[in-house]
Design an enzyme around this catalytic site. Sequence first.
Site, PDB file in Angstrom:
ATOM      1  CB  THR A  51      -0.921  -0.023   1.234  1.00  0.00           C
ATOM      2  OG1 THR A  51      -1.720  -1.210   1.146  1.00  0.00           O
ATOM      3  CG2 THR A  51      -1.830   1.191   1.278  1.00  0.00           C
ATOM      4  CG  HIS A  99      -6.602   3.827   1.859  1.00  0.00           C
ATOM      5  ND1 HIS A  99      -5.359   3.247   1.811  1.00  0.00           N
ATOM      6  CD2 HIS A  99      -7.146   3.395   3.019  1.00  0.00           C
ATOM      7  CE1 HIS A  99      -5.164   2.518   2.903  1.00  0.00           C
ATOM      8  NE2 HIS A  99      -6.244   2.583   3.651  1.00  0.00           N
TER       9      HIS A  99
HETATM   10  C1  LIG Z   1     -12.187  -0.565   7.879  1.00  0.00           C
HETATM   11  C2  LIG Z   1     -11.187  -0.455   6.765  1.00  0.00           C
HETATM   12  C3  LIG Z   1      -9.870  -0.792   7.005  1.00  0.00           C
HETATM   13  C4  LIG Z   1      -8.934  -0.716   5.983  1.00  0.00           C
HETATM   14  N1  LIG Z   1      -7.649  -1.136   6.216  1.00  0.00           N
HETATM   15  C5  LIG Z   1      -6.765  -1.145   5.202  1.00  0.00           C
HETATM   16  C6  LIG Z   1      -5.462  -1.689   5.386  1.00  0.00           C
HETATM   17  O1  LIG Z   1      -5.122  -2.161   6.468  1.00  0.00           O
HETATM   18  N2  LIG Z   1      -4.609  -1.662   4.336  1.00  0.00           N
HETATM   19  C7  LIG Z   1      -4.968  -1.144   3.116  1.00  0.00           C
HETATM   20  O2  LIG Z   1      -4.166  -1.149   2.188  1.00  0.00           O
HETATM   21  N3  LIG Z   1      -6.206  -0.659   2.914  1.00  0.00           N
HETATM   22  C8  LIG Z   1      -7.102  -0.657   3.911  1.00  0.00           C
HETATM   23  N4  LIG Z   1      -8.371  -0.197   3.683  1.00  0.00           N
HETATM   24  C9  LIG Z   1      -8.756   0.269   2.339  1.00  0.00           C
HETATM   25  C10 LIG Z   1      -9.318  -0.881   1.518  1.00  0.00           C
HETATM   26  O3  LIG Z   1      -8.335  -1.845   1.234  1.00  0.00           O
HETATM   27  C11 LIG Z   1      -9.894  -0.405   0.177  1.00  0.00           C
HETATM   28  O4  LIG Z   1      -8.919   0.320  -0.543  1.00  0.00           O
HETATM   29  C12 LIG Z   1     -11.136   0.469   0.347  1.00  0.00           C
HETATM   30  O5  LIG Z   1     -11.915   0.037   1.432  1.00  0.00           O
HETATM   31  C13 LIG Z   1     -11.960   0.430  -0.929  1.00  0.00           C
HETATM   32  O6  LIG Z   1     -13.088   1.233  -0.839  1.00  0.00           O
HETATM   33  P1  LIG Z   1     -14.550   0.662  -0.444  1.00  0.00           P
HETATM   34  O7  LIG Z   1     -14.515   0.459   1.036  1.00  0.00           O
HETATM   35  O8  LIG Z   1     -15.435   1.776  -0.833  1.00  0.00           O
HETATM   36  O9  LIG Z   1     -14.760  -0.620  -1.207  1.00  0.00           O
HETATM   37  C14 LIG Z   1      -9.323  -0.263   4.703  1.00  0.00           C
HETATM   38  C15 LIG Z   1     -10.664   0.081   4.475  1.00  0.00           C
HETATM   39  C16 LIG Z   1     -11.588  -0.027   5.483  1.00  0.00           C
HETATM   40  C17 LIG Z   1     -13.017   0.321   5.186  1.00  0.00           C
END
Ligand SMILES: Cc1cc2nc3c(=O)[nH]c(=O)nc-3n(C[C@H](O)[C@H](O)[C@H](O)COP(=O)(O)O)c2cc1C
Length: 389
Positions: free
Chosen positions: A162, A285
């Site tokens: 990431t 993100h």
């Molecule tokens: C609760 C939560 C925790 C997340 N934690 C991470 C993470 O640890 N690492 C990361 O690369 N992205 C993280 N993300 C981003 C997601 O991988 C992703 O890019 C994003 O949720 C996509 O959008 P959407 O929720 O609208 O589908 C997180 C998203 C959420 C909602």
Amino acid sequence: MITQPGFGHILNIADARRAAARRLPRGLFEYIDRGSEDEIAIGTNRRQLDAIRLAPRVLVDVSRPSTEAEILGHGLPLPLAVAPTAVAGLIWHDGEIALGKAAARTGVPFCVSTQSITAIERIAAESGARLWFQLYVWKNRQRMLALLDRAWAAGAETLMLTVDTPVGPNREYNTRNGFGIPLKASWRAGVDVALRPRWAIRVMLRALATGGVPTYAHYPEEFRTKLGQAALSDDVALAADVTWEDVKLLRRHWRGKLVLKGILRVDDALAAASHGCDAIVVSNHGARNLDCAAGPTEVLPAIADAAGERVEILADSGVRRGVDIARFLALGARGVLVGRAPLFGLAIGGADGAERILDILAAELRTAMGFLGTPRLADLPVTLRRPNQ
Ligand SMILES: Cc1cc2nc3c(=O)[nH]c(=O)nc-3n(C[C@H](O)[C@H](O)[C@H](O)COP(=O)(O)O)c2cc1C
């Protein structure tokens, strides 16, 4: 669509989101659902997705639609992967295993977060999912490489670095709600939990009974004890000096596929390709980091045009309907990640709830493909309206 027992009333992702809000303590729900600062980017993502209209082809035989996709060298029944999400294990007991099971039943990969509550070894042993591993670079690179060796040994085939989180995001609601990891006792968080006794019993008490206060499982043991915390926390703090040198290091070290997640620029997409990355995820993100970030749909066509031949292009942020998947694919993505949507399902029913969400998205995608006259995913880009079309 197969309806999992008990989820007949959940007809779409918005239903699941509302039900999750009723199930989870407020601090946890908001952590999942909300954005950062003034939450402009969440609206931007939604508006930009909604503005993408597709022009259906008519009189096409859509009696046998196929949602089959090839992503990172593997044939999948859907152009989907479950995104890495920190602390899924707080949403449901052993939440990461449940998400992995849902992904396995649907036939799509599950990307384990560096910050997951359950370690990748257990997720691999108990979920049966095809696993990817998401990496946040730690200040101590040796410890980071040791973590990657664990992920590889556990069977992770793809490493997703990431790259869009060089600093900590400003999420004021977490501060107001007293929400953070490691979990700390606060008056406000206590009230939140007391209002959700079912969650408190099913998730928190079970965690306390089996493994203690939930925390990041991939962090060294000493980090989780008070004694070791101060000395170690700097080692495993997220590094702010991550550069292309780290990508070179990872490319040398990691034997599987390497993906950069969080690309929003053509030059960075081209650099990913020239550093030997196999794929990128065009993503902001889920609007959780930089509140003025470009929306992925805004930049995706230019990135796909410039780099699509050299690197595989995935995308995420904002998928709530099958038509959103169709939109991303029409713009040039080969597949999408879904973050919040399966978490809402997880909150209401563990693996079955998350599977229900993936089934809904798959059914909606098939409906969209039927209407669009695109029996194959590869046909979707022809439906994109270009000027004067
Ligand atoms: C609760 C939560 C925790 C997340 N934690 C991470 C993470 O640890 N690492 C990361 O690369 N992205 C993280 N993300 C981003 C997601 O991988 C992703 O890019 C994003 O949720 C996509 O959008 P959407 O929720 O609208 O589908 C997180 C998203 C959420 C909602």
